[in-house]
Design a protein around this motif. Structure first.
Motif, PDB file in Angstrom:
ATOM      1  N   GLY B  44     -23.962  -2.537   1.383  1.00  0.00           N
ATOM      2  CA  GLY B  44     -23.684  -2.076   0.132  1.00  0.00           C
ATOM      3  C   GLY B  44     -24.955  -1.828  -0.673  1.00  0.00           C
ATOM      4  N   SER B  45     -26.104  -1.909   0.062  1.00  0.00           N
ATOM      5  CA  SER B  45     -27.376  -1.417  -0.874  1.00  0.00           C
ATOM      6  C   SER B  45     -27.296  -0.188  -1.551  1.00  0.00           C
ATOM      7  CB  SER B  45     -28.453  -1.324   0.214  1.00  0.00           C
ATOM      8  OG  SER B  45     -28.228  -1.948   1.604  1.00  0.00           O
ATOM      9  N   SER B  46     -28.059  -0.260  -2.668  1.00  0.00           N
ATOM     10  CA  SER B  46     -27.983   0.809  -3.741  1.00  0.00           C
ATOM     11  C   SER B  46     -29.359   1.532  -3.810  1.00  0.00           C
ATOM     12  CB  SER B  46     -27.744   0.368  -4.963  1.00  0.00           C
ATOM     13  OG  SER B  46     -28.662  -0.522  -5.588  1.00  0.00           O
ATOM     14  N   MET B  47     -29.357   2.760  -4.315  1.00  0.00           N
ATOM     15  CA  MET B  47     -30.449   3.292  -4.550  1.00  0.00           C
ATOM     16  C   MET B  47     -31.631   2.588  -5.355  1.00  0.00           C
ATOM     17  SD  MET B  47     -31.159   6.262  -3.469  1.00  0.00           S
ATOM     18  CE  MET B  47     -32.158   7.404  -4.409  1.00  0.00           C
ATOM     19  N   ALA B  48     -31.179   1.392  -6.228  1.00  0.00           N
ATOM     20  CA  ALA B  48     -32.035   0.613  -7.025  1.00  0.00           C
ATOM     21  C   ALA B  48     -32.574  -0.399  -5.991  1.00  0.00           C
ATOM     22  CB  ALA B  48     -31.272  -0.072  -8.195  1.00  0.00           C
ATOM     23  N   ASP B  49     -31.980  -0.845  -5.048  1.00  0.00           N
ATOM     24  CA  ASP B  49     -32.341  -1.555  -3.972  1.00  0.00           C
ATOM     25  C   ASP B  49     -33.667  -0.974  -2.916  1.00  0.00           C
ATOM     26  OD1 ASP B  49     -30.599  -3.619  -4.554  1.00  0.00           O
ATOM     27  OD2 ASP B  49     -29.230  -2.655  -2.795  1.00  0.00           O
ATOM     28  N   LEU B  50     -33.282   0.478  -3.090  1.00  0.00           N
ATOM     29  CA  LEU B  50     -34.283   1.208  -2.087  1.00  0.00           C
ATOM     30  C   LEU B  50     -35.604   1.397  -3.148  1.00  0.00           C
ATOM     31  CD1 LEU B  50     -35.050   2.806   0.359  1.00  0.00           C
ATOM     32  CD2 LEU B  50     -33.830   4.796  -0.602  1.00  0.00           C
ATOM     33  N   GLU B  51     -35.530   1.494  -4.163  1.00  0.00           N
ATOM     34  CA  GLU B  51     -36.558   1.726  -5.101  1.00  0.00           C
ATOM     35  C   GLU B  51     -37.480   0.572  -5.139  1.00  0.00           C
ATOM     36  OE1 GLU B  51     -34.892   2.952  -8.808  1.00  0.00           O
ATOM     37  OE2 GLU B  51     -34.208   4.881  -8.106  1.00  0.00           O
ATOM     38  N   ARG B  52     -36.850  -0.854  -4.985  1.00  0.00           N
ATOM     39  CA  ARG B  52     -37.745  -1.877  -5.099  1.00  0.00           C
ATOM     40  C   ARG B  52     -38.173  -2.192  -3.483  1.00  0.00           C
ATOM     41  NH1 ARG B  52     -33.105  -3.821  -8.307  1.00  0.00           N
ATOM     42  NH2 ARG B  52     -31.892  -4.312  -6.499  1.00  0.00           N
ATOM     43  N   ILE B  53     -37.885  -1.589  -2.632  1.00  0.00           N
ATOM     44  CA  ILE B  53     -38.488  -1.787  -1.252  1.00  0.00           C
ATOM     45  C   ILE B  53     -39.820  -0.924  -1.179  1.00  0.00           C
ATOM     46  CG2 ILE B  53     -38.258  -1.355   1.278  1.00  0.00           C
ATOM     47  CD1 ILE B  53     -35.045  -1.721   0.954  1.00  0.00           C
ATOM     48  N   ASP B  54     -40.853  -1.546  -1.098  1.00  0.00           N
ATOM     49  CA  ASP B  54     -42.098  -0.953  -0.929  1.00  0.00           C
ATOM     50  C   ASP B  54     -42.463  -0.211   0.343  1.00  0.00           C
ATOM     51  OD1 ASP B  54     -43.050  -1.928  -3.206  1.00  0.00           O
ATOM     52  OD2 ASP B  54     -43.891  -3.826  -2.167  1.00  0.00           O
ATOM     53  N   HIS B  55     -42.067  -0.585   1.365  1.00  0.00           N
ATOM     54  CA  HIS B  55     -42.333   0.150   2.664  1.00  0.00           C
ATOM     55  C   HIS B  55     -41.255  -0.128   3.934  1.00  0.00           C
ATOM     56  CE1 HIS B  55     -44.332  -0.419   6.774  1.00  0.00           C
ATOM     57  NE2 HIS B  55     -44.504   0.875   6.385  1.00  0.00           N
ATOM     58  N   LEU B  56     -41.014   0.939   4.527  1.00  0.00           N
ATOM     59  CA  LEU B  56     -39.990   0.575   5.733  1.00  0.00           C
ATOM     60  C   LEU B  56     -40.576   1.100   6.988  1.00  0.00           C
ATOM     61  CD1 LEU B  56     -37.037   1.739   3.980  1.00  0.00           C
ATOM     62  CD2 LEU B  56     -36.889  -0.354   4.979  1.00  0.00           C
ATOM     63  N   ASP B  57     -40.450   0.499   8.067  1.00  0.00           N
ATOM     64  CA  ASP B  57     -41.030   1.032   9.291  1.00  0.00           C
ATOM     65  C   ASP B  57     -40.258   2.307  10.023  1.00  0.00           C
ATOM     66  OD1 ASP B  57     -43.354  -0.715   9.920  1.00  0.00           O
ATOM     67  OD2 ASP B  57     -41.795  -2.280   9.525  1.00  0.00           O
ATOM     68  N   VAL B  58     -38.827   2.123   9.998  1.00  0.00           N
ATOM     69  CA  VAL B  58     -38.210   3.044  10.638  1.00  0.00           C
ATOM     70  C   VAL B  58     -36.872   3.247   9.813  1.00  0.00           C
ATOM     71  CG1 VAL B  58     -37.105   4.080  12.759  1.00  0.00           C
ATOM     72  CG2 VAL B  58     -38.771   2.466  12.921  1.00  0.00           C
ATOM     73  N   CYS B  59     -36.539   4.527   9.760  1.00  0.00           N
ATOM     74  CA  CYS B  59     -35.219   4.763   9.063  1.00  0.00           C
ATOM     75  C   CYS B  59     -34.369   5.609   9.853  1.00  0.00           C
ATOM     76  CB  CYS B  59     -35.342   5.669   7.874  1.00  0.00           C
ATOM     77  SG  CYS B  59     -33.705   5.864   7.030  1.00  0.00           S
ATOM     78  N   PHE B  60     -33.193   5.349  10.155  1.00  0.00           N
ATOM     79  CA  PHE B  60     -32.200   6.066  11.235  1.00  0.00           C
ATOM     80  C   PHE B  60     -31.213   6.689  10.175  1.00  0.00           C
ATOM     81  CE2 PHE B  60     -33.773   2.882  13.846  1.00  0.00           C
ATOM     82  CZ  PHE B  60     -34.121   3.305  14.945  1.00  0.00           C
ATOM     83  N   PHE B  61     -31.393   8.178   9.911  1.00  0.00           N
ATOM     84  CA  PHE B  61     -30.847   9.032   9.082  1.00  0.00           C
ATOM     85  C   PHE B  61     -29.806   9.644   9.712  1.00  0.00           C
ATOM     86  CE2 PHE B  61     -30.081  12.036   5.925  1.00  0.00           C
ATOM     87  CZ  PHE B  61     -30.455  11.387   4.749  1.00  0.00           C
ATOM     88  N   SER B  62     -28.532   9.780   9.414  1.00  0.00           N
ATOM     89  CA  SER B  62     -27.422  10.642   9.981  1.00  0.00           C
ATOM     90  C   SER B  62     -26.891  11.290   8.897  1.00  0.00           C
ATOM     91  CB  SER B  62     -26.312   9.721  10.893  1.00  0.00           C
ATOM     92  OG  SER B  62     -26.033   8.772  10.027  1.00  0.00           O
ATOM     93  N   GLY B  63     -26.143  12.229   9.043  1.00  0.00           N
ATOM     94  CA  GLY B  63     -25.331  13.155   8.212  1.00  0.00           C
ATOM     95  C   GLY B  63     -26.243  14.334   7.576  1.00  0.00           C
ATOM     96  N   ALA B  64     -25.614  15.300   7.145  1.00  0.00           N
ATOM     97  CA  ALA B  64     -26.252  16.407   6.561  1.00  0.00           C
ATOM     98  C   ALA B  64     -26.404  15.992   4.943  1.00  0.00           C
ATOM     99  CB  ALA B  64     -25.276  17.633   6.761  1.00  0.00           C
ATOM    100  N   ILE B  65     -27.316  17.211   4.630  1.00  0.00           N
ATOM    101  CA  ILE B  65     -27.819  16.977   3.004  1.00  0.00           C
ATOM    102  C   ILE B  65     -26.794  18.091   2.619  1.00  0.00           C
ATOM    103  CG2 ILE B  65     -29.416  17.356   1.246  1.00  0.00           C
ATOM    104  CD1 ILE B  65     -30.203  15.086   3.561  1.00  0.00           C
ATOM    105  N   ALA B  66     -25.760  17.458   1.817  1.00  0.00           N
ATOM    106  CA  ALA B  66     -24.735  18.531   0.956  1.00  0.00           C
ATOM    107  C   ALA B  66     -24.774  17.997  -0.168  1.00  0.00           C
ATOM    108  CB  ALA B  66     -23.377  18.006   1.821  1.00  0.00           C
ATOM    109  N   THR B  67     -25.114  16.987  -0.977  1.00  0.00           N
ATOM    110  CA  THR B  67     -24.847  16.483  -2.332  1.00  0.00           C
ATOM    111  C   THR B  67     -26.508  16.283  -2.831  1.00  0.00           C
ATOM    112  OG1 THR B  67     -24.718  14.103  -1.925  1.00  0.00           O
ATOM    113  CG2 THR B  67     -22.816  15.610  -1.921  1.00  0.00           C
ATOM    114  N   GLY B  68     -26.723  16.037  -4.272  1.00  0.00           N
ATOM    115  CA  GLY B  68     -27.641  15.732  -4.749  1.00  0.00           C
ATOM    116  C   GLY B  68     -28.293  14.409  -4.515  1.00  0.00           C
ATOM    117  N   SER B  69     -27.376  13.520  -4.302  1.00  0.00           N
ATOM    118  CA  SER B  69     -27.509  12.016  -3.974  1.00  0.00           C
ATOM    119  C   SER B  69     -28.174  12.251  -2.505  1.00  0.00           C
ATOM    120  CB  SER B  69     -26.309  11.100  -3.764  1.00  0.00           C
ATOM    121  OG  SER B  69     -25.516  11.268  -5.053  1.00  0.00           O
ATOM    122  N   ASP B  70     -27.550  12.823  -1.514  1.00  0.00           N
ATOM    123  CA  ASP B  70     -28.065  12.972  -0.458  1.00  0.00           C
ATOM    124  C   ASP B  70     -29.605  13.505  -0.318  1.00  0.00           C
ATOM    125  OD1 ASP B  70     -25.539  12.393   0.651  1.00  0.00           O
ATOM    126  OD2 ASP B  70     -25.135  14.635   1.154  1.00  0.00           O
TER     127      ASP B  70
END
Lengths: 422, 323
Positions: B44-70
């Protein structure tokens, strides 16, 4: 307690993002909106495609849509699959029920802060409880792994199955698989009984960590199932109040869009389930395990209220019933025979089909041109149908949380757990 | 210190994303290797959580970009992640949602929402569905795991190469994943996968398909609902449109193995420029007849070539402009 400003619960565990509940102040009261983006309109994917591709294309909506689309092709080409093909499709359907329900139960069990608590932390008192939950999650995932294996054997893949085609299935099973399917069915039944027991005895009962699921309630609504090719509607007491063939769906079920949510809402039109009750969202109905419950009441549910706890118990009952049927169905004699498909000779112009999928009723209708290109498609499925009930559940969870002065985090958790079950 | 990872799904069916759960219970305990910092679907992590994270080593990203949020999520993850991995056909090539691009962009629905209060506004639907690297702010993806859905063995190969540093029973993993030697060697030596690595094979699906190829002559188009042999003979040779020749291997001929033609969910092999053109070329060069009228008859029987040949790759293959 009231909320003076708009409050957002986002994102919600187990829901397709962007999905959120917005609580908006409304004349001293609050109104909760479940806002979902939803997946693509099926028409975007299907119109213009060759009709025989529908089972593969629609399988991204849910694996059961693959089977529903194959049934649509049977109707379009006016063919009856041989018994062996029917059994293989049916057997695939059973494994998909297990896959779907077990995935939901697993998400329900996952630690809200850490999906994979470290086993090594179990030595510490604080970690002990998480480790116990983790072992339960492992039991659920063990059963899920077996169900996925059965689905892969029968459908080619577990997530987006392949093998159901017009008039039957695409191939015979290999000899090695007969024994394996029997083993899977026996093991699944054993595990499912264990899972049902710990949910019923330890998690859902009073004082259990999931007892809150029985605290938020909505008025019961009519239900619908696909039974022997027809759509059967029952009222709140479980009495059959109507049945109609899938091709009558546009006359009986409407699908509308609310401006505040992308996901459409399906509702019963007047006359499909008795007189209109004049509710805020008239015609809301429910499909899925709760709708499939026998009137003899396999679990304790109430005629006067409906809770996520009821949905969870219905899911557990559905799991056991499915696993028991798997032990009968997953036998070699059901999968051997002279033919796996009936080759169509002519194609119609329009067809409708209904299927009882793991999440509930799926109705598909399509028209095609002379070359078999899809010109129009109608999909009415649990995603749309249960959207109305999910909105009500969201409202109930927020109202109950505010009345009990729950924290934002606690209300969010209750929303997530209850929405998962519908 | 364990690598910090994110697991994210944009518009898609979540089959690729839930593979991570399957890996944890079925293959190897992920918490032994990584610290999961961001996972909206499960944590249930939110965009606000992501904004607080400084750095990530790896991101596994699935799904297509179909919305502004994506799009916003993808752009932010690109900035914060050392390695952005496109998992599944939707993230890698646009996938099946990309078929929406064959339609005119809809504007009517947006107009219906005109008087909606601001607090109930919904994320904007993009005019066009895009692959992850089709978004303006994303100059590259560091690795790709193709497939619809991406299979457990290849996702685990990517996780063990990018997260576990090749320690997790690496030889067995890469053997099981049937990865090319040129890719496995740098991973085993500790250098990690080469930039832009595709966790799949290099040849076409036909190289691993178990069906027998006998006679490369194309006599007539057959549709999968029509009669064809249920033997183990090549489906294309029987007249069924099977895209094995224009699709990257890695699945082991999964679809053809169960008697269903390939539709190209692993994308094109490196030696192919355009999978649709390759299919047209390969089929037309093997027409049995040389008579124009008969050739025309065969050609007329092909239906929906765009939706078939670009079923999973339309946004990546047929949209030249970023945006």
């Amino acid at each position: 307690m009231t909320m003076q400003e708009t409050t957002t619960f986002e994102p919600l565990k187990g829901q397709d993002a962007p999905c959120r509940v917005r609580v908006v102040p409304d004349d001293g009261d609050q109104r909760a909106y479940l806002q979902t983006t939803g997946y693509l309109d099926p028409a975007d994917l299907c119109i213009g495609r060759a009709v025989e591709e529908l089972p593969r294309i629609l399988s991204i909506r849910s694996p059961a849509h693959h089977l529903a689309a194959a049934r649509l092709l049977d109707r379009l080409f006016n063919v009856e699959p041989p018994d062996i093909a029917k059994n293989m499709r049916n057997a695939l359907g059973r494994s998909l029920v297990l896959c779907r329900h077990l995935r939901k139960l697993h998400l329900l069990l996952l630690d809200p802060n850490d999906p994979f608590p470290d086993h090594r932390a179990s030595a510490k008192p604080a970690g002990r409880r998480a480790a116990v939950a983790h072992r339960r999650a492992e039991t659920v995932m063990h059963a899920l792994g077996l169900a996925q294996e059965a689905a892969a054997i029968l459908g080619g893949r577990s997530d987006h199955p392949l093998t159901a085609i017009a008039g039957g299935v695409s191939r015979f099973l290999k000899d090695d698989y007969y024994q394996r399917l029997t083993e899977i069915a026996d093991a699944c039944l054993e595990l499912v009984l264990k899972i049902e027991a710990f949910f019923r005895e330890d998690l859902l009962n009073e004082g259990g960590p999931l007892h809150h699921l029985s605290e938020m309630e909505i008025d019961p609504v009519p239900t619908a199932t696909a039974t022997e090719g027809k759509i059967v509607v029952k009222d709140r007491s479980g009495k059959v109040v109507g049945d109609f063939p899938p091709e009558k769906t546009p006359e009986k079920i409407s699908v509308r869009r609310e401006p505040w949510s992308y996901l459409p809402f399906a509702s019963l039109k007047n006359g499909a389930a008795g007189p209109d009750t004049g509710e805020k969202m008239p015609g809301v109905f429910l499909v899925g395990p709760l709708a499939r419950m026998d009137n003899e009441a396999e679990t304790e549910t109430s005629e006067t209220r409906l809770t996520p706890s009821d949905a969870c118990r219905a899911m557990l009952a559905d799991l056991i019933r499915t696993a028991e049927r798997m032990t009968d169905l997953y036998k070699k004699e059901n999968f051997v025979g002279p033919a796996i498909r009936t080759v169509p000779e002519k194609m119609g112009a329009e067809a409708w089909a209904a299927l009882e999928g793991p999440a509930g009723l799926i109705v598909l209708g399509a028209t095609v041109d002379g070359k078999g290109i899809v010109e129009s498609i109608r999909v009415v499925d649990p995603i749309q149908i249960n959207n109305g009930v999910r909105c009500r559940i969201a409202e109930a969870a927020v109202a109950e949380g505010l009345a009990q002065n729950r924290s934002h985090t606690d209300i969010k958790r209750r929303l997530e757990n209850s929405l998962l079950l519908f | 210190m364990k690598p910090k990872i994110a697991i994210v799904s944009a518009s898609g069916c979540r089959a690729c994303e839930t593979t991570m759960l399957d890996i944890h219970y079925g293959v190897s305990a992920l918490n032994r290797w990584a610290e999961i910092q961001f996972w909206p679907f499960v944590l249930g992590s939110s965009m606000a959580d992501l904004e607080r994270i400084d750095h990530l080593d790896v991101c596994f990203f699935s799904g297509a970009i179909a919305t502004g949020s994506d799009r916003a999520m993808a752009e932010m993850l690109r900035k914060k992640c050392d390695r952005l991995v496109a998992v599944g056909a939707c993230a890698a090539y646009g996938g099946m949602p990309g078929l929406k691009n064959l339609k005119k962009p809809a504007t009517a629905e947006a107009a219906d929402r005109g008087d909606l209060p601001e607090e109930l506004a919904l994320p904007e639907q993009e005019n066009r569905v895009r692959a992850l690297d089709g978004v303006d702010g994303i100059d590259r993806v560091d690795a790709v795991v193709p497939g619809c859905p991406a299979p457990v063995n290849l996702v685990w190969a990517a996780v063990s190469a990018l997260v576990c540093g090749g320690e997790a029973d690496a030889r067995i993993t890469y053997a099981a994943a049937r990865l090319p030697e040129e890719m496995v060697r740098p991973i085993l030596s500790g250098l990690g996968p080469p930039p832009g690595a595709v966790f799949a094979g290099e040849k076409a699906v036909c190289a691993t398909c178990s069906r027998k190829k006998e006679e490369k002559r194309f006599k007539a188009v057959k549709r999968p609902y029509q009669a064809y042999e249920s033997t183990g003979r090549c489906l294309l040779e029987q007249g069924l449109i099977c895209q094995g020749i224009a699709t990257r291997e890695g699945c082991g001929g999964l679809c053809t193995g169960v008697g269903v033609p390939c539709r190209g969910c692993y994308g094109k092999p490196p030696a192919t420029f355009d999978p649709g053109a390759k299919m047209v070329s390969a089929i037309s060069s093997t027409f049995e007849t040389e008579k124009p009228a008969e050739i025309q008859k065969i050609a007329d029987d092909f239906v929906d070539m765009t939706g078939c040949f670009y079923r999973y790759t339309l946004p990546a293959q047929c949209m030249l402009m970023k945006g």
